[in-house]
Write an enzyme that holds these catalytic residues in place. Sequence first.
Site, PDB file in Angstrom:
ATOM      1  N   GLN A 156      32.433  38.928  44.697  1.00 15.39           N
ATOM      2  CA  GLN A 156      32.740  40.246  45.235  1.00 15.39           C
ATOM      3  C   GLN A 156      31.770  41.271  44.649  1.00 15.39           C
ATOM      4  O   GLN A 156      31.753  41.514  43.442  1.00 15.39           O
ATOM      5  CB  GLN A 156      34.170  40.679  44.927  1.00 15.39           C
ATOM      6  CG  GLN A 156      34.517  41.969  45.683  1.00 15.39           C
ATOM      7  CD  GLN A 156      35.807  42.603  45.215  1.00 15.39           C
ATOM      8  OE1 GLN A 156      35.876  43.157  44.138  1.00 15.39           O
ATOM      9  NE2 GLN A 156      36.834  42.526  46.056  1.00 15.39           N
ATOM     10  N   GLY A 201      47.307  37.293  44.281  1.00 17.69           N
ATOM     11  CA  GLY A 201      46.767  37.896  43.070  1.00 17.69           C
ATOM     12  C   GLY A 201      47.551  37.499  41.833  1.00 17.69           C
ATOM     13  O   GLY A 201      47.201  36.560  41.130  1.00 17.69           O
ATOM     14  N   ARG A 202      48.642  38.219  41.562  1.00 18.24           N
ATOM     15  CA  ARG A 202      49.412  37.950  40.350  1.00 18.24           C
ATOM     16  C   ARG A 202      49.916  36.507  40.296  1.00 18.24           C
ATOM     17  O   ARG A 202      49.983  35.918  39.215  1.00 18.24           O
ATOM     18  CB  ARG A 202      50.576  38.936  40.238  1.00 18.24           C
ATOM     19  CG  ARG A 202      50.146  40.329  39.807  1.00 18.24           C
ATOM     20  CD  ARG A 202      51.334  41.208  39.489  1.00 18.24           C
ATOM     21  NE  ARG A 202      52.111  41.496  40.688  1.00 18.24           N
ATOM     22  CZ  ARG A 202      51.918  42.547  41.461  1.00 18.24           C
ATOM     23  NH1 ARG A 202      50.956  43.415  41.179  1.00 18.24           N
ATOM     24  NH2 ARG A 202      52.676  42.746  42.532  1.00 18.24           N
ATOM     25  N   TYR A 227      36.666  52.711  45.368  1.00 19.52           N
ATOM     26  CA  TYR A 227      35.323  52.566  44.820  1.00 19.52           C
ATOM     27  C   TYR A 227      34.259  53.173  45.733  1.00 19.52           C
ATOM     28  O   TYR A 227      34.561  53.852  46.702  1.00 19.52           O
ATOM     29  CB  TYR A 227      35.088  51.098  44.477  1.00 19.52           C
ATOM     30  CG  TYR A 227      36.149  50.597  43.530  1.00 19.52           C
ATOM     31  CD1 TYR A 227      36.314  51.190  42.271  1.00 19.52           C
ATOM     32  CD2 TYR A 227      37.049  49.599  43.894  1.00 19.52           C
ATOM     33  CE1 TYR A 227      37.311  50.772  41.405  1.00 19.52           C
ATOM     34  CE2 TYR A 227      38.057  49.182  43.037  1.00 19.52           C
ATOM     35  CZ  TYR A 227      38.186  49.768  41.792  1.00 19.52           C
ATOM     36  OH  TYR A 227      39.192  49.376  40.939  1.00 19.52           O
TER      37      TYR A 227
END
Length: 387
Positions: free
Chosen positions: A104, A328-329, A185
């Site tokens: 990424q 994710g988690r 971002y």
Amino acid sequence: MQDEMRQPLLEPYMLGDLQLRNRVVMAPLTRTRAANPGHVPTDLMRQYYEQRASAGLIISEGVWVSENGQGWHGAPGIYNEEQRAAWRVITDAVKAQGGRIFAQLWHQGSVSHPSFFSDGRLPVAPSAVNPEQLIHVAGGTRMSETPREMTRADIRQAVDEYRNSARLAKKAGFDGVQIQAGFVYLIQQFLHETTNRRTDEYGGSIENRARFLFEVLEAVLDVWPSQRVGVKTGPMMNEIGRFKSVPSTVPASEYVYERLSAYKLSHVYLMRQLADLSKTPIPALAGDGVIHHFRRRYHGTLILNVGIDRKHGAELLREGFGDLIAFGRDYIANPDLVERIRLDAPLNEQRPEGYYGSSPVGYTDYPFLKAQTAEMAGNTGTEQTHA
């Protein structure tokens, strides 16, 4: 009955020209285990990714495209030879286990701090607007400061930095790259009218605010074929500071998604929103609303993420709202997540205190199901012996 029992998460999938062994994606997760100084990947990171190589696809944590792009203590880069060589060890380890891994590409823009730069300079951004974000620096957090507005030369340099990083990612053995164009971002800072107050060709209209994203995409496509390039983007932000939804938030994302459809990309990565949207211009897009909305606007592979468990993920795939599901988690605490999905086994308990750090604790020390099963069998045998 057989169709009801089918687990679509475990089905193979053709991602462009890449055969994935399942539809489970490991989401990009900042874990702050890179070496400092230098932002160089470590052997501990190699262990971490290797443990999770049974995913159909791993998307690496955000990897800075340049020194200018940094903004999170302990995160890695891929803009020099030392970093490239260290990432090559990781990609080789993942591929040796039959896995696939994308890098990424990340530039944090204004979500940074002068303490990251040896000369104390301000971070760069589309406009001199303080994003009002907490920045993870060495030893804790600090509030962001007002960045320096990028000149046209700065913008050209940033585009070149993405191109260089994409080239190094290819040499590092990644299977492809994903452009981080979402959340809070740099690319999102261009897209979001609250953080982009420019009056030149990079500001004002939606088409102008999206110009930087598509220049970056074209630069990356100079290096990689389109079927190996993905984009993470969408209307969902953290709704904190300057990154709150405004009336143009959804139209800007609609424009981007519709235009991306023409590129025949590897994928577009869409995050659901868990923040409270009731007082924003986009309350209807909470939860699955955003998925339903953008599935109609993007006709390629869609990876869905945020707040999706294995049951919900399987339902979304069956209903055709997405093609791959990113966890994710769940992947933080379960290196063998695919096996646990296969067996419908319990998941390890999360330990949030280990999400960020520099040690194996909370990173590579989560148990595998086979080890847990063996330990339980051993304990049962011991109990029987002493009975």
